[in-house]
Design a protein around this motif. Structure first.
Motif, mmCIF file in Angstrom:
data_model
loop_
_atom_site.group_PDB
_atom_site.id
_atom_site.type_symbol
_atom_site.label_atom_id
_atom_site.label_comp_id
_atom_site.label_asym_id
_atom_site.label_seq_id
_atom_site.Cartn_x
_atom_site.Cartn_y
_atom_site.Cartn_z
ATOM 1 N N ASP A 131 5.972 4.587 -5.596
ATOM 2 C CA ASP A 131 7.148 3.908 -6.168
ATOM 3 C C ASP A 131 8.316 4.874 -6.315
ATOM 4 O O ASP A 131 9.468 4.451 -6.481
ATOM 5 C CB ASP A 131 6.805 3.324 -7.541
ATOM 6 C CG ASP A 131 6.023 2.018 -7.416
ATOM 7 O OD1 ASP A 131 6.236 1.311 -6.416
ATOM 8 O OD2 ASP A 131 5.212 1.729 -8.306
ATOM 9 N N ILE B 89 4.651 -0.080 0.744
ATOM 10 C CA ILE B 89 3.890 0.893 -0.042
ATOM 11 C C ILE B 89 2.395 0.720 0.210
ATOM 12 O O ILE B 89 1.645 1.689 0.336
ATOM 13 C CB ILE B 89 4.231 0.775 -1.540
ATOM 14 C CG1 ILE B 89 5.617 1.379 -1.802
ATOM 15 C CG2 ILE B 89 3.181 1.479 -2.392
ATOM 16 C CD1 ILE B 89 6.104 1.223 -3.225
ATOM 17 N N GLN B 90 1.962 -0.533 0.302
ATOM 18 C CA GLN B 90 0.551 -0.794 0.582
ATOM 19 C C GLN B 90 0.146 -0.225 1.932
ATOM 20 O O GLN B 90 -0.918 0.377 2.083
ATOM 21 C CB GLN B 90 0.280 -2.301 0.544
ATOM 22 C CG GLN B 90 -1.188 -2.676 0.759
ATOM 23 C CD GLN B 90 -2.108 -2.076 -0.282
ATOM 24 O OE1 GLN B 90 -1.761 -2.018 -1.449
ATOM 25 N NE2 GLN B 90 -3.283 -1.630 0.149
ATOM 26 N N SER B 91 1.016 -0.390 2.930
ATOM 27 C CA SER B 91 0.700 0.153 4.264
ATOM 28 C C SER B 91 0.684 1.674 4.239
ATOM 29 O O SER B 91 -0.102 2.310 4.956
ATOM 30 C CB SER B 91 1.709 -0.351 5.292
ATOM 31 O OG SER B 91 2.992 0.220 5.094
ATOM 32 N N GLN C 148 3.466 9.104 -7.084
ATOM 33 C CA GLN C 148 3.545 7.648 -7.015
ATOM 34 C C GLN C 148 4.491 7.220 -5.895
ATOM 35 O O GLN C 148 5.648 7.655 -5.858
ATOM 36 C CB GLN C 148 4.045 7.076 -8.351
ATOM 37 C CG GLN C 148 3.162 7.413 -9.543
ATOM 38 C CD GLN C 148 1.780 6.807 -9.406
ATOM 39 O OE1 GLN C 148 1.629 5.673 -8.920
ATOM 40 N NE2 GLN C 148 0.760 7.539 -9.838
ATOM 41 N N LEU D 248 -0.219 3.487 1.637
ATOM 42 C CA LEU D 248 -1.473 3.857 0.973
ATOM 43 C C LEU D 248 -2.635 3.825 1.955
ATOM 44 O O LEU D 248 -3.517 4.676 1.930
ATOM 45 C CB LEU D 248 -1.753 2.909 -0.194
ATOM 46 C CG LEU D 248 -0.864 3.069 -1.432
ATOM 47 C CD1 LEU D 248 -1.088 1.914 -2.398
ATOM 48 C CD2 LEU D 248 -1.131 4.406 -2.124
ATOM 49 N N GLU D 249 -2.607 2.848 2.865
ATOM 50 C CA GLU D 249 -3.676 2.715 3.847
ATOM 51 C C GLU D 249 -3.607 3.797 4.924
ATOM 52 O O GLU D 249 -4.580 4.030 5.637
ATOM 53 C CB GLU D 249 -3.612 1.329 4.496
ATOM 54 C CG GLU D 249 -3.928 0.207 3.527
ATOM 55 C CD GLU D 249 -3.635 -1.161 4.104
ATOM 56 O OE1 GLU D 249 -3.108 -1.223 5.242
ATOM 57 O OE2 GLU D 249 -3.900 -2.169 3.419
ATOM 58 N N SER D 250 -2.456 4.452 5.051
ATOM 59 C CA SER D 250 -2.295 5.484 6.088
ATOM 60 C C SER D 250 -2.984 6.789 5.717
ATOM 61 O O SER D 250 -3.154 7.669 6.555
ATOM 62 C CB SER D 250 -0.807 5.749 6.330
ATOM 63 O OG SER D 250 -0.231 6.413 5.217
ATOM 64 N N GLU E 226 9.049 -6.718 -0.530
ATOM 65 C CA GLU E 226 9.109 -5.857 0.660
ATOM 66 C C GLU E 226 8.646 -4.450 0.320
ATOM 67 O O GLU E 226 7.922 -3.815 1.104
ATOM 68 C CB GLU E 226 10.540 -5.823 1.210
ATOM 69 C CG GLU E 226 11.005 -7.132 1.813
ATOM 70 C CD GLU E 226 12.478 -7.116 2.151
ATOM 71 O OE1 GLU E 226 12.864 -7.796 3.105
ATOM 72 O OE2 GLU E 226 13.247 -6.419 1.450
ATOM 73 N N ARG E 227 9.065 -3.955 -0.837
ATOM 74 C CA ARG E 227 8.674 -2.602 -1.242
ATOM 75 C C ARG E 227 7.164 -2.504 -1.436
ATOM 76 O O ARG E 227 6.529 -1.555 -0.989
ATOM 77 C CB ARG E 227 9.399 -2.220 -2.533
ATOM 78 C CG ARG E 227 9.133 -0.768 -2.957
ATOM 79 C CD ARG E 227 10.086 -0.309 -4.039
ATOM 80 N NE ARG E 227 9.986 -1.096 -5.256
ATOM 81 C CZ ARG E 227 10.884 -2.000 -5.652
ATOM 82 N NH1 ARG E 227 11.967 -2.227 -4.933
ATOM 83 N NH2 ARG E 227 10.717 -2.683 -6.790
ATOM 84 N N ASN E 228 6.568 -3.510 -2.069
ATOM 85 C CA ASN E 228 5.125 -3.499 -2.276
ATOM 86 C C ASN E 228 4.369 -3.553 -0.949
ATOM 87 O O ASN E 228 3.319 -2.925 -0.791
ATOM 88 C CB ASN E 228 4.703 -4.679 -3.163
ATOM 89 C CG ASN E 228 5.164 -4.507 -4.598
ATOM 90 O OD1 ASN E 228 5.422 -3.390 -5.041
ATOM 91 N ND2 ASN E 228 5.281 -5.608 -5.324
ATOM 92 N N SER E 229 4.916 -4.305 0.001
ATOM 93 C CA SER E 229 4.263 -4.427 1.305
ATOM 94 C C SER E 229 4.223 -3.095 2.039
ATOM 95 O O SER E 229 3.180 -2.683 2.551
ATOM 96 C CB SER E 229 4.995 -5.476 2.157
ATOM 97 O OG SER E 229 4.475 -5.503 3.474
#
Length: 320
Positions: free
Chosen positions: A274, A170-172, A272, A174-176, A165-168
């Motif tokens: 994270d 975080i990926q969104s 980061q 990054l795309e923002s 869930e955290r990776n999901s």
């Protein structure tokens, strides 16, 4: 009442259309009459209309041209075309343009025209009902999506999410296009227990929902960001572009529209994503300074002193 506009260059036709049908008894209201399309457009500028009864052949602006204008500017308004026998090609063109129905002027019957208008209204009502259903469904989907997103963010701030869930999320993020040196902000409603006691918002949920909506509009204005209620009266904010101007506007808007005050704890810059949880802890720790500096509302982690155990106990009691 269903609003009807009569458009015909023949006076006797207009009179007969107005007087030979008991419009009001059947839920219709004649809002006006016009000799041509230009007069009709002038009326439509100031009067909402559901159904237009329009002749095809008229001087200055005929029925076909009028329908083009209506379709472009008032797409929910329906047209019923009145024509003569020799206007059949025009009638076909009108139907292709979206005319709801037509009637021959030389042989029209009041009961038949009334029934046509009733059927048009029924179709319009059914379309409105479907539109309302779609709007309600879209609203529910948006609410569920927002609630799911809020939970993801809350779990990210307080480190309750799973690695997947955290990776999901975080990926969104990054795309923002979030800025490289981001900060996390902890926002708290001041004197929260007292605000709840005053009961101006009827419920705690409505209070936090109101404050969150106000802040969301300001955040959007300043480049966007992710906002979530972390616990009662406290929010986590991850702005895509940090600025004190945004925080000043947030405070001002909440004070103006919700009549409550808020304070901000601001983390040090992080690179980061994270580190979002650590940054939130910094922001929360920075916010604790408001108990020492009551007049301020911006508190940065870099100048924050770690409070002792006695103060932490006091803070927990204050949040209850």
């Amino acid at each position: 009442m269903t609003a009807i506009l009569i458009v015909d260059d023949e006076l006797l036709v207009r009179i007969s259309l107005k007087t030979l049908i008991p419009w009001q008894e059947h839920g219709f209201e004649i809002i006006g009459e016009a000799e041509n399309g230009i007069e009709a457009l002038s009326i439509l500028e100031h009067q909402p209309c559901d159904i237009i009864l329009t002749d095809i052949r008229m001087p200055e602006l005929d029925g076909i041209e009028l329908m083009n204008h209506v379709a472009a500017r008032w797409p929910l308004t329906k047209c019923l075309v009145l024509s003569n026998h020799n206007d059949f090609e025009y009638v076909q063109q009108a139907l292709r343009l979206g005319a709801a129905d037509y009637m021959l002027k030389l042989s029209w019957e009041p009961a038949e025209l009334l029934n046509k208008c009733i059927r048009i209204r029924e179709v319009m009502d059914a379309a409105r009902d479907k539109q309302t259903e779609r709007a309600v469904l879209a609203s529910r989907v948006e609410t569920l999506s927002r609630e799911a997103r809020d939970k993801q963010l809350r779990d990210l701030f307080i480190k309750m999410s799973s690695p997947i869930e955290r990776n999901s999320i975080i990926q969104s993020l990054l795309e923002s296009g979030i800025e490289a040196d981001f900060r996390v902000i902890c926002i708290a409603i001041n004197h929260y227990a007292k605000v709840l006691e005053e009961n101006r918002f009827e419920s705690e949920q409505l209070l936090c929902y109101t404050v969150a909506n106000i802040m969301a509009e300001i955040i959007k204005k300043h480049g966007g960001g992710e906002l979530a209620e972390v616990r009662s009266g406290k929010f986590g904010l991850l702005p895509f572009r940090y600025s004190e101007t945004m925080l000043e506007e947030l405070r001002s808007a909440v004070a103006k529209f919700a009549s409550v005050s808020v304070s901000f704890g601001i983390s040090s810059p992080h690179q980061q994503l994270d580190d979002v949880h650590d940054a939130y802890l910094e922001a929360e720790a920075a916010l604790e300074q408001r108990f020492y500096e009551g007049e301020s509302y911006l508190f940065y982690h870099s100048s924050c002193e770690k409070p002792g155990a006695d103060f932490n106990e006091f803070l927990e009691e204050e949040q209850l």
